[in-house]
Design an enzyme around this catalytic site. Structure first.
Site, PDB file in Angstrom:
ATOM      1  N   HIS A 129       0.880  -1.176   0.000  1.00 33.04           N
ATOM      2  CA  HIS A 129       0.000   0.000   0.000  1.00 33.04           C
ATOM      3  C   HIS A 129       0.917   1.227   0.000  1.00 33.04           C
ATOM      4  O   HIS A 129       2.016   1.171   0.563  1.00 33.04           O
ATOM      5  CB  HIS A 129      -0.840  -0.048   1.282  1.00 33.04           C
ATOM      6  CG  HIS A 129      -1.887   1.006   1.386  1.00 33.04           C
ATOM      7  ND1 HIS A 129      -1.611   2.284   1.789  1.00 33.04           N
ATOM      8  CD2 HIS A 129      -3.215   0.970   1.149  1.00 33.04           C
ATOM      9  CE1 HIS A 129      -2.739   2.988   1.803  1.00 33.04           C
ATOM     10  NE2 HIS A 129      -3.720   2.210   1.419  1.00 33.04           N
ATOM     11  N   ASP A 207       3.662  -3.889   8.072  1.00 34.88           N
ATOM     12  CA  ASP A 207       2.399  -3.176   7.942  1.00 34.88           C
ATOM     13  C   ASP A 207       1.295  -4.209   8.125  1.00 34.88           C
ATOM     14  O   ASP A 207       1.045  -5.022   7.228  1.00 34.88           O
ATOM     15  CB  ASP A 207       2.337  -2.523   6.554  1.00 34.88           C
ATOM     16  CG  ASP A 207       0.958  -1.950   6.250  1.00 34.88           C
ATOM     17  OD1 ASP A 207       0.070  -2.027   7.120  1.00 34.88           O
ATOM     18  OD2 ASP A 207       0.783  -1.429   5.126  1.00 34.88           O
ATOM     19  N   GLN A 210      -3.959  -4.781   7.265  1.00 31.62           N
ATOM     20  CA  GLN A 210      -4.952  -5.762   6.781  1.00 31.62           C
ATOM     21  C   GLN A 210      -4.832  -7.097   7.499  1.00 31.62           C
ATOM     22  O   GLN A 210      -5.680  -7.962   7.300  1.00 31.62           O
ATOM     23  CB  GLN A 210      -4.786  -5.992   5.272  1.00 31.62           C
ATOM     24  CG  GLN A 210      -5.114  -4.799   4.414  1.00 31.62           C
ATOM     25  CD  GLN A 210      -6.579  -4.396   4.462  1.00 31.62           C
ATOM     26  OE1 GLN A 210      -7.444  -5.146   4.915  1.00 31.62           O
ATOM     27  NE2 GLN A 210      -6.865  -3.198   3.999  1.00 31.62           N
ATOM     28  N   LYS A 233     -10.181  -0.569  10.760  1.00 30.27           N
ATOM     29  CA  LYS A 233     -10.321  -1.761   9.906  1.00 30.27           C
ATOM     30  C   LYS A 233     -10.682  -3.005  10.718  1.00 30.27           C
ATOM     31  O   LYS A 233     -10.735  -4.104  10.177  1.00 30.27           O
ATOM     32  CB  LYS A 233      -9.021  -2.002   9.132  1.00 30.27           C
ATOM     33  CG  LYS A 233      -8.734  -0.929   8.073  1.00 30.27           C
ATOM     34  CD  LYS A 233      -7.531  -1.295   7.257  1.00 30.27           C
ATOM     35  CE  LYS A 233      -6.971  -0.146   6.457  1.00 30.27           C
ATOM     36  NZ  LYS A 233      -7.770   0.193   5.267  1.00 30.27           N
ATOM     37  N   CYS A 372      -4.589   2.390  -3.695  1.00 36.21           N
ATOM     38  CA  CYS A 372      -3.336   2.951  -3.159  1.00 36.21           C
ATOM     39  C   CYS A 372      -2.177   1.988  -3.405  1.00 36.21           C
ATOM     40  O   CYS A 372      -1.286   1.859  -2.550  1.00 36.21           O
ATOM     41  CB  CYS A 372      -3.450   3.295  -1.681  1.00 36.21           C
ATOM     42  SG  CYS A 372      -4.719   4.501  -1.347  1.00 36.21           S
TER      43      CYS A 372
HETATM   44  N1  7TS Z   1      -1.552  -0.509   4.832  1.00 39.41           N
HETATM   45  C1  7TS Z   1      -2.452  -1.297   4.241  1.00 39.41           C
HETATM   46  C2  7TS Z   1      -2.063  -2.680   3.830  1.00 39.41           C
HETATM   47  C3  7TS Z   1      -3.739  -0.799   4.026  1.00 39.41           C
HETATM   48  O1  7TS Z   1      -4.643  -1.587   3.449  1.00 39.41           O
HETATM   49  C4  7TS Z   1      -4.058   0.522   4.412  1.00 39.41           C
HETATM   50  C5  7TS Z   1      -5.389   1.143   4.102  1.00 39.41           C
HETATM   51  C6  7TS Z   1      -3.082   1.269   5.072  1.00 39.41           C
HETATM   52  C7  7TS Z   1      -1.830   0.726   5.246  1.00 39.41           C
HETATM   53  C8  7TS Z   1      -3.362   2.629   5.594  1.00 39.41           C
HETATM   54  O2  7TS Z   1      -4.226   2.555   6.671  1.00 39.41           O
HETATM   55  P1  7TS Z   1      -4.821   3.882   7.322  1.00 39.41           P
HETATM   56  O3  7TS Z   1      -5.770   3.382   8.341  1.00 39.41           O
HETATM   57  O4  7TS Z   1      -3.684   4.630   7.889  1.00 39.41           O
HETATM   58  O5  7TS Z   1      -5.501   4.621   6.204  1.00 39.41           O
HETATM   59  N2  7TS Z   1      -6.101   0.486   3.078  1.00 39.41           N
HETATM   60  C9  7TS Z   1      -6.941   1.014   2.192  1.00 39.41           C
HETATM   61  C10 7TS Z   1      -7.524   0.266   1.184  1.00 39.41           C
HETATM   62  O6  7TS Z   1      -7.379  -0.928   1.026  1.00 39.41           O
HETATM   63  N3  7TS Z   1      -8.269   1.057   0.438  1.00 39.41           N
HETATM   64  O7  7TS Z   1      -8.123   2.308   0.894  1.00 39.41           O
HETATM   65  C11 7TS Z   1      -7.327   2.286   2.013  1.00 39.41           C
END
Ligand code: 7TS
Length: 414
Positions: A129, A207, A210, A233, A372
């Site tokens: 991501h 990371d 997910q 999430k 992303c």
């Molecule tokens: N890493 C992964 C693997 C993610 O899926 C996401 C957000 C992030 C980092 C960032 O997380 P945040 O909570 O800081 O925004 N994933 C997604 C997605 O799958 N579609 O939009 C955002």
């Protein structure tokens, strides 16, 4: 109390915990197949937020009065829960951040700026991501370090056979990888990568944005150095997340944000930093959100991470079985046994946004875009995909509606 399901979960029953499913979208029940972007919130978490604000709210670590002590106990109790959730050896190593993105930026800036330079190598993967790609690319540029990515094979899995070639690029100092891919659902071999990183004298940054919602995490077993994830999430509030880091590293690092609450002493000449974790928690924290995050940890733990993972795998097999018969369906990603509940696909000849719009007319919510993950899209040779993703409240009827909607989209637009 959360509904418990020790071995197998009952998604239809769990749905009753989620008020959002009580409403209709465009006159139809909501089929929410976009949990990878963010999950919905159960009443147990919403009630906790309301009760906290109504009975226990004050700023934390500041007041000597009773209410502030109660709020501080709730906030620190949430830290204990979130730390335990990833089997952190010590809750001091668990820093509340605004989310996975901020957690990774914290490491990239606070560790990277002081530890990287020319001749060093920062290794990410083509599957990241942007949150775990862009900060590292940027810090590598600023410090003169080499930035490289482990390539993918045709199933969307990491080509570990390239590691020998990568180590010849210089001193490998950072390996950063997602545990579960948000775009393909691939479960990555982070434990093996952590071992390889340590052989090179590098730090391993995971990371887990997910992974945390869907897959059991044990930072001690992974033997990683940092692990980032978000509350929203996994049934919790937005604007809060966590960074777990090894105390020995966190203690040597400069702070990321500067201001109130993160100091030991301030004079005209010099400021010294507070203890862990406060050194990294400048300003007023997302207090109620952290408390809600703790309630979300309780909720998913009661349901059972193992049961969630098994439920998603069953849905994945069910969905893939039906999707392959949809005219024009092109799927991406590894087989279900190496994958979380995420399906990226295209319908030949139709732009993903158009597919998603046709589905929305029937109350079916899926994601369309590059997720992303532009480097991955380039690898797949597409600008965008559709993505359906599942969680503990997903039922097979929603997948049937997805399949019906895709057939309709193909008939209307292909
Ligand atoms: N890493 C992964 C693997 C993610 O899926 C996401 C957000 C992030 C980092 C960032 O997380 P945040 O909570 O800081 O925004 N994933 C997604 C997605 O799958 N579609 O939009 C955002």
């Amino acid at each position: 109390m959360a509904v418990t399901a020790k071995t197998k979960l009952d998604a239809a029953k769990l749905r009753a915990d989620f008020p959002i499913f009580g409403q209709e979208i465009r006159g139809k029940p909501l089929a929410y197949l976009d949990s990878a972007v963010s999950t919905h919130k159960p009443r147990q978490v919403l009630d906790k937020l309301r009760t906290f604000y109504e009975t226990s709210y004050a700023n934390v670590h500041r007041g000597v009065y009773t209410l502030s002590e109660i709020a501080t106990a709730e906030y620190e109790g949430a830290r204990e829960k979130v730390a335990q959730f990833v089997n952190a050896p010590d809750a001091r190593e668990l820093i509340f951040t605004r989310g996975a993105t901020e957690s990774i930026n914290l490491v990239a800036y606070a560790w990277g700026l002081d530890n990287l330079g020319p001749g060093d190598v920062v290794v990410v993967t083509e599957l990241e991501h942007h949150s775990n790609f862009v900060p590292w690319q940027y810090i590598a540029k600023r410090t003169g370090a080499t930035f490289t990515a482990i390539p993918l094979d045709e199933h969307g899995e990491l080509r570990l056979d390239t590691l020998d070639e990568i180590k010849r690029l210089g001193n490998v100092k950072v390996v950063a990888n997602n545990f579960v891919s948000n775009a393909l659902g691939t479960i990555n071999p982070v434990e093996r990568l952590a071992a390889w990183a340590h052989e090179q004298g590098a730090i391993m940054v995971v990371d887990a944005a997910q992974a945390a919602p869907h897959h059991a995490i044990d930072v001690q077993q992974l033997d990683c150095d940092f692990l980032a994830f978000s509350s929203h999430k996994m049934c919790g509030p937005t604007s809060v997340g966590a960074l777990w880091g090894r105390a020995s590293l966190l203690e040597t690092m400069a702070p990321f944000n500067l201001g109130g609450h993160m100091i030991r002493s301030v004079t005209l000449d010099e400021t010294t930093w507070g203890q862990l974790p406060y050194k990294f928690e400048a300003g007023t924290q997302p207090i109620a959100e952290a408390v809600g995050f703790g309630a979300a940890v309780d909720y998913v733990t009661d349901v059972g991470i193992g049961a969630i993972e098994e439920h998603e795998r069953e849905l994945l097999v069910y969905a893939l079985d039906r999707l392959v018969d949809v005219p024009g369906f092109v799927g991406y990603g590894p087989p279900p046994d190496r994958r979380a509940g995420i399906i990226s696909f295209n319908i030949e000849g139709i732009h993903p946004h158009d597919v998603a719009q046709v589905l929305d007319m029937d109350g079916v919510a899926i994601r369309a875009g590059h997720h992303c993950c532009q480097p991955l899209m380039a690898k797949l040779g597409v600008a965008a995909t559709n993505r359906a993703s599942f969680y503990l409240y997903t039922i097979s009827e929603e997948i049937d509606r997805l399949v019906a909607g895709l057939r309709k989209a193909h008939k209307l637009l292909a």
